[in-house]
Structure formats: structure tokens, C-alpha cells
Design a protein around this motif. Sequence first.
Motif, short mmCIF file in Angstrom:
data_model
loop_
_atom_site.label_atom_id
_atom_site.label_comp_id
_atom_site.label_asym_id
_atom_site.label_seq_id
_atom_site.Cartn_x
_atom_site.Cartn_y
_atom_site.Cartn_z
N ASP A 162 0.83 -1.21 -0.19
CA ASP A 162 -0.07 0.17 -0.07
C ASP A 162 0.85 1.20 0.04
N ALA A 163 0.60 2.15 -0.78
CA ALA A 163 1.43 3.20 -1.06
C ALA A 163 1.29 4.50 0.19
N ARG A 164 0.37 4.29 0.83
CA ARG A 164 0.40 5.23 2.21
C ARG A 164 1.29 4.62 3.23
N LEU A 165 2.01 3.73 3.26
CA LEU A 165 2.86 3.28 4.21
C LEU A 165 4.16 3.59 4.01
N GLY A 166 4.86 4.13 4.88
CA GLY A 166 6.25 4.80 4.92
C GLY A 166 6.48 6.01 4.68
N ARG A 167 5.24 6.80 4.54
CA ARG A 167 5.45 8.43 4.28
C ARG A 167 5.91 9.10 5.41
N ALA A 168 5.57 8.71 6.72
CA ALA A 168 5.98 9.72 7.88
C ALA A 168 7.38 9.32 8.30
N GLY A 169 7.82 8.33 7.85
CA GLY A 169 9.21 8.18 8.07
C GLY A 169 9.70 6.41 8.01
N THR A 170 10.94 6.18 7.78
CA THR A 170 11.55 5.21 7.83
C THR A 170 12.22 4.49 8.91
N PRO A 171 12.44 3.07 9.08
CA PRO A 171 13.21 2.64 10.16
C PRO A 171 14.35 3.03 10.67
N VAL A 172 14.96 3.16 11.80
CA VAL A 172 16.00 3.74 12.20
C VAL A 172 17.06 2.93 13.03
N ASP A 173 16.51 1.77 13.11
CA ASP A 173 17.30 0.79 13.97
C ASP A 173 16.97 -0.57 13.57
N ARG A 174 17.61 -1.36 14.14
CA ARG A 174 17.62 -3.04 13.59
C ARG A 174 16.25 -3.44 14.05
N VAL A 175 15.65 -3.01 15.14
CA VAL A 175 14.33 -3.53 15.58
C VAL A 175 12.99 -3.10 14.79
N ALA A 176 13.18 -1.66 14.52
CA ALA A 176 12.14 -1.23 13.58
C ALA A 176 12.41 -1.62 12.42
N ALA A 177 13.35 -1.97 11.63
CA ALA A 177 13.72 -2.55 10.33
C ALA A 177 13.16 -3.99 10.11
N GLN A 178 13.08 -4.92 11.20
CA GLN A 178 12.79 -5.97 11.28
C GLN A 178 11.09 -6.03 11.49
#
Length: 345
Positions: free
Chosen positions: A43-59
Motif C-alpha cells: 500500500d502506497a500510504r505506508l512509509g510516508r511519515a518515516g523509515t526505520p532507524v534501527d534494527r528492531v524497527a527495520a525487522q
Amino acid sequence: MALPPLERLAGLHDGTAVATGTGVKVAVEAPEGVTVETVGRDDARLGRAGTPVDRVAAQAYTSFELASVVTVPKETVLTEPVRIAVHGEGGVAFAHQVIELGPFAEAVVVIDHTGDAVLAANVEYVIGDGAKLTVISVQDWDDKAVHVAQHDALVGRDASFKSVVVTFGGDLVRLHPRVSYAATGGEAELFGLYFTDRGQHQEHRLLVDHNKPHNRSNAVYKGALQGEDAHAVWIGDVLIRAAAEGTDTYEMNRNLVLTDGARVDSVPNLEIETGEIAGAGHASATGRFDDEQLFYLMARGIPEHEARRLVVRGFFAELVQQIGLPDVEERLLAKIEEELEAAVA
């Protein structure tokens, strides 16, 4: 002695945590006019406010299967809050939540975490031009829960964002509230209240990225600690970029240590890349009871036990009042009362 924080992350930090079908149950109650959707990863609405900044958020971002999107349409002013209940059922879960307000919309959202779980999540707040969003995020987990989450807010032109984070339960809770601006004239207020008990590790790491000119931010977090190996960490980062002229920002963290054996790490940071700002400052303080306040109350016939409770309640009062929902305020005051019974007994 409590285990170090990394050893208490239950595999969220090294890729060994695997989602189970009994991780968390999510229920959304929304007033009429609000759209609640369950969407896929594309869905194109995901990830607009920010992207993961550490390993846990990326996972968490690579492991969730379905995301929830709550949308408040343009110019819609809600008279009742959106309530999102996240209840842990003993397993491991990865989650993604998006809350979006259209231009000139107004809403209050309550996200309530209870039960027992190992949860890694990303939460996005997209606030349209001229919109006003208040979010109350309550961490009232059972004693063994592990909760790590990144909260990203993107504030539109002349928009207002208020975040109230309340953390009580859990073995380890680590939250990353982050704010950036889409245009000028935005305002962000970040409030936090935490009560760290015996053996608990509670961590709040803020970042306000003043990436556009003429925006404002204010952060106030307060915590109380009691018991052996109670450990609270507060890190407040404010970045004022070279292009962010006219920025006005302030951050403050205060901690009240109720017993021996508790530890607080409080680190406010300002990074300023332009001299053309309206104002910038920070403060941090950690201490025990105010003896003068205690003496004042006891001199007027109030028993020491009750006087101590009144001092701590007063310490938290201004933050509880920021919530603005009587039922939530009463519940949190009751929770503080419960914690104080253990603290001053």
C-alpha cells in the motif's frame, strides 16, 4: 540483578524472533466518518511519515503481514476519540499502524497496550495542512511484556500534533517518538509520563527534526522510579537544520527517584545548524522528594504517608491534564495511586 537491555529484547534485535499466531489482538473503535482499513505491504500510504532507524524497527517493517490504516477525511472534526486496543496474548508480533488526517481535520486517538506480548511496531502519523491530531499512547503491559516501537509524525503546514506517551508496565519498553515537518507553521508537543518499577527498563528516545523553517516544538517528559534495578532512559534529540530559520523549540526531562537502587539516564541534545532561530533550550533534573514541600504539608497536619503521595501526584498533574479525556485520566491517576501505594508503604 536484572539482565542487560539487549538480553531482554527476546530476539527482536538479532532476527531470531519469529511471529506467532497468538501475538497481539487489535481492535479499533472509530466514530462515524472515519475509515479503518487493513492493507497489504504494497500500500502506497505506508512509509510516508518515516523509515526505520534501527534494527528492531527495520525487522518490524520487513516482518509485518498486514497494516492498519485509519483515515480521518478532510475537514472532519471528531467529537469522540478513535480508540485502538492492542492486547497481548503471550506471543511475538510485528505490527504497522498508519493514522492519517486530511487537511483541517481534527481528531483524538487513544492507543492502549495491555496484556503480555513481545511486540515490535512502527506507527505513522500523517497530519494534513491545518489539521490537529492528539495521540495518547498508553503502555500498561503485564510484567513480562517486551515492547519496542518507532512513532513517526509528519506535520503539515500550519498543522498541530500533540503526543502523550504513558508508560507503566512491561519488562522492557523502548519507544522512539520522531517528528518532522512537511512545510512551515507546524507545531509539535511531546509529553510523556513514566513510572519505572523494580527490575523494569523503560526507554524513551525522542527526535524532533526541524527540517523546515518557522516551526515550533515543545517536549516535556516526567518519570518516577522505585525499587532495585528500576532503570529509565530518556534521550531528547532536537536537530535544527540550516534551512530551518525561525525555529522555536524547548525540551525538558524531570525524574523523581523514590527509593534506593533505581537509576536514571537523562540526555537532552540540541544540534543547531543556523543562528537564525526564535529560540532553543533544554533542561534535565533528577532528584528525590522536595523536603520543603513535604515539611509544608506535614506542618499542616497531613501525615507523612499522605504528604508523599500528594507530592508525587502534583509532580505528574500537569501531564495527566494534557490527556483531555476524563475516563483515561481517571484510569491513569488510579494507576499512579496503585504505584504510589507500593512506593511509600
